[in-house]
Design an enzyme around this catalytic site. Structure first.
Site, PDB file in Angstrom:
ATOM      1  N   ARG A  49      47.351  39.282  39.219  1.00 47.14           N
ATOM      2  CA  ARG A  49      47.790  40.450  39.977  1.00 47.14           C
ATOM      3  C   ARG A  49      47.090  40.597  41.325  1.00 47.14           C
ATOM      4  O   ARG A  49      47.747  40.751  42.367  1.00 47.14           O
ATOM      5  CB  ARG A  49      47.533  41.739  39.158  1.00 47.14           C
ATOM      6  CG  ARG A  49      48.551  41.994  38.085  1.00 47.14           C
ATOM      7  CD  ARG A  49      47.887  42.617  36.875  1.00 47.14           C
ATOM      8  NE  ARG A  49      47.076  41.599  36.241  1.00 47.14           N
ATOM      9  CZ  ARG A  49      47.550  40.803  35.280  1.00 47.14           C
ATOM     10  NH1 ARG A  49      48.728  40.991  34.807  1.00 47.14           N
ATOM     11  NH2 ARG A  49      46.804  39.829  34.779  1.00 47.14           N
ATOM     12  N   THR A  50      45.759  40.586  41.324  1.00 45.37           N
ATOM     13  CA  THR A  50      45.034  40.942  42.553  1.00 45.37           C
ATOM     14  C   THR A  50      45.305  39.923  43.656  1.00 45.37           C
ATOM     15  O   THR A  50      45.614  40.277  44.795  1.00 45.37           O
ATOM     16  CB  THR A  50      43.524  41.020  42.248  1.00 45.37           C
ATOM     17  OG1 THR A  50      43.336  41.823  41.093  1.00 45.37           O
ATOM     18  CG2 THR A  50      42.762  41.611  43.408  1.00 45.37           C
ATOM     19  N   LYS A  77      30.386  20.495  45.830  1.00 41.63           N
ATOM     20  CA  LYS A  77      29.458  19.454  46.301  1.00 41.63           C
ATOM     21  C   LYS A  77      28.073  20.036  46.549  1.00 41.63           C
ATOM     22  O   LYS A  77      27.233  19.390  47.172  1.00 41.63           O
ATOM     23  CB  LYS A  77      29.983  18.851  47.606  1.00 41.63           C
ATOM     24  CG  LYS A  77      31.315  18.154  47.494  1.00 41.63           C
ATOM     25  CD  LYS A  77      31.691  17.582  48.871  1.00 41.63           C
ATOM     26  CE  LYS A  77      33.181  17.374  48.969  1.00 41.63           C
ATOM     27  NZ  LYS A  77      33.598  17.217  50.381  1.00 41.63           N
ATOM     28  N   ARG A  99      36.794  37.260  45.234  1.00 33.78           N
ATOM     29  CA  ARG A  99      36.508  37.615  43.832  1.00 33.78           C
ATOM     30  C   ARG A  99      35.468  36.626  43.321  1.00 33.78           C
ATOM     31  O   ARG A  99      35.586  35.408  43.524  1.00 33.78           O
ATOM     32  CB  ARG A  99      37.762  37.540  42.968  1.00 33.78           C
ATOM     33  CG  ARG A  99      37.437  37.643  41.477  1.00 33.78           C
ATOM     34  CD  ARG A  99      38.668  37.745  40.620  1.00 33.78           C
ATOM     35  NE  ARG A  99      39.281  39.068  40.733  1.00 33.78           N
ATOM     36  CZ  ARG A  99      40.254  39.502  39.919  1.00 33.78           C
ATOM     37  NH1 ARG A  99      40.706  38.723  38.951  1.00 33.78           N
ATOM     38  NH2 ARG A  99      40.759  40.701  40.058  1.00 33.78           N
ATOM     39  N   HIS A 127      35.809  46.924  41.235  1.00 40.14           N
ATOM     40  CA  HIS A 127      37.132  46.381  41.556  1.00 40.14           C
ATOM     41  C   HIS A 127      37.837  47.498  42.339  1.00 40.14           C
ATOM     42  O   HIS A 127      38.719  48.187  41.817  1.00 40.14           O
ATOM     43  CB  HIS A 127      37.868  46.050  40.267  1.00 40.14           C
ATOM     44  CG  HIS A 127      39.080  45.192  40.437  1.00 40.14           C
ATOM     45  ND1 HIS A 127      39.647  44.925  41.665  1.00 40.14           N
ATOM     46  CD2 HIS A 127      39.850  44.546  39.520  1.00 40.14           C
ATOM     47  CE1 HIS A 127      40.713  44.146  41.489  1.00 40.14           C
ATOM     48  NE2 HIS A 127      40.855  43.895  40.202  1.00 40.14           N
TER      49      HIS A 127
HETATM   50  N1   CP Z   1      43.842  43.820  37.215  1.00 40.42           N
HETATM   51  C1   CP Z   1      43.446  42.612  37.644  1.00 40.42           C
HETATM   52  O1   CP Z   1      42.406  42.472  38.316  1.00 40.42           O
HETATM   53  O2   CP Z   1      44.240  41.577  37.278  1.00 40.42           O
HETATM   54  P1   CP Z   1      44.002  40.074  37.706  1.00 40.42           P
HETATM   55  O3   CP Z   1      42.723  39.608  37.053  1.00 40.42           O
HETATM   56  O4   CP Z   1      45.206  39.314  37.215  1.00 40.42           O
HETATM   57  O5   CP Z   1      43.861  40.022  39.206  1.00 40.42           O
END
Ligand code: CP
Length: 292
Positions: A49-50, A77, A99, A127
């Site tokens: 999603r993100t 590396k 992320r 998040h």
């Molecule tokens: N909600 C969420 O962070 O989903 P993803 O891990 O798929 O990005």
């Protein structure tokens, strides 16, 4: 320059302004607000999603997206993440979205870049865009009347960064946060009401947010199996009955562990609406940070 590391980086007024933009983006055609801008995504953890919603949001605003395949990048590396980010920054992108499994890492990168850093999830810490889209979904559902509403966040509240960001953000909009978890997933804090079963509190709730067990951040030796966990923490139609409750989940959903198949089809369940809102909110965040 403004970054988005945690939701407190935005004032309440800034968040409401993001919501105005997100509302417009939900109904408007693709545009060229970010034409000529280049956005780099660095996902060191899996995402559906993100990552895709940031990329779709960027493209809907006319930006170009470069997604570094971290599996084939030079971090394998021995290059440090700081050198990787400094090198990406030297190519003069307009924003970097990252992320990573390490809590606090996005904040430490701020000193290595000349563009906004957007935290797309750091370990169990934060998040922020997920919490913003969750709040937006709640805000729109209740026509902005969030004051006094009660949410139950259910499941692995100790290890979930979604829970972390939401328990900090939602009270700023008058929402009472209740944490519902087995002892092994409890978040030790006197700031929130804590419950060990959903049944004991569900009658008081306006919103239920179910969470996935963060199996990548611990092992589930506390329970014999996920099915054992589900007996007490899965959101079922029996629990929801005919209650007027908004049901949320950040995804990915473990079907029949977090929420039953039946409840996922129920009109009170807004999981896919959250995903749609996620594109609009991320577009609003990109516009704000890149054009600031
Ligand atoms: N909600 C969420 O962070 O989903 P993803 O891990 O798929 O990005």
């Amino acid at each position: 320059m403004q970054h988005l590391i945690r939701t407190s980086d935005f004032s309440k007024e800034e968040i409401l302004s993001l919501f105005d933009d997100a509302r417009d983006f939900l109904t408007s055609k693709p545009n060229e607000i970010l034409k000529g801008k280049i956005i780099v995504t660095l996902f060191f953890e899996n995402s559906t999603r993100t990552r895709s919603s940031f990329e779709i949001a960027a493209k809907r605003l006319g930006a170009e997206v470069v997604s570094l395949d971290v599996g084939s990048s030079s971090t394998s590396k021995g290059e440090t993440i700081y050198d990787t980010v400094a090198n990406i920054n030297a190519m003069k992108p307009d924003a970097i979205i990252i992320r990573h499994s390490e809590c606090g890492l996005p904040e430490t990168l701020v000193g290595y870049v000349d563009c906004p850093i957007l935290n797309a999830g750091d370990g169990r810490h934060s998040h922020p865009t997920q919490a913003l889209l969750d709040l937006f979904t709640i805000y729109e559902h209740f026509d902005g009347k969030t004051d006094g509403k009660k949410i139950g966040i259910v499941g692995d509240v100790r290890n979930s960064r979604v829970a972390g960001s939401n328990r900090r953000l939602l009270p700023r909009f008058g929402i009472e946060v209740n944490l519902i978890a087995p002892d092994c997933f409890k978040y030790e804090s006197d700031d929130f009401k804590q419950f060990s079963t959903i049944a004991e509190v569900i009658d008081d709730l306006d919103i239920v947010m179910s969470l996935r067990s963060q199996l990548e951040r611990h092992n589930l030796t506390y329970f014999e199996s996920l099915n054992e966990y589900a007996k007490d923490f899965c959101i079922t139609s029996e629990l929801m009955a005919d209650k007027d409750i908004l049901l949320l989940h950040p995804g990915p959903v473990n079907r029949n562990i977090d929420i039953t198949d039946e409840m996922l089809k129920d009109p009170r369940c807004k999981v896919l609406e959250q995903v749609t809102n996620g594109v609009a909110i991320r577009a609003a965040v990109l516009k704000k940070l890149i054009l600031a």
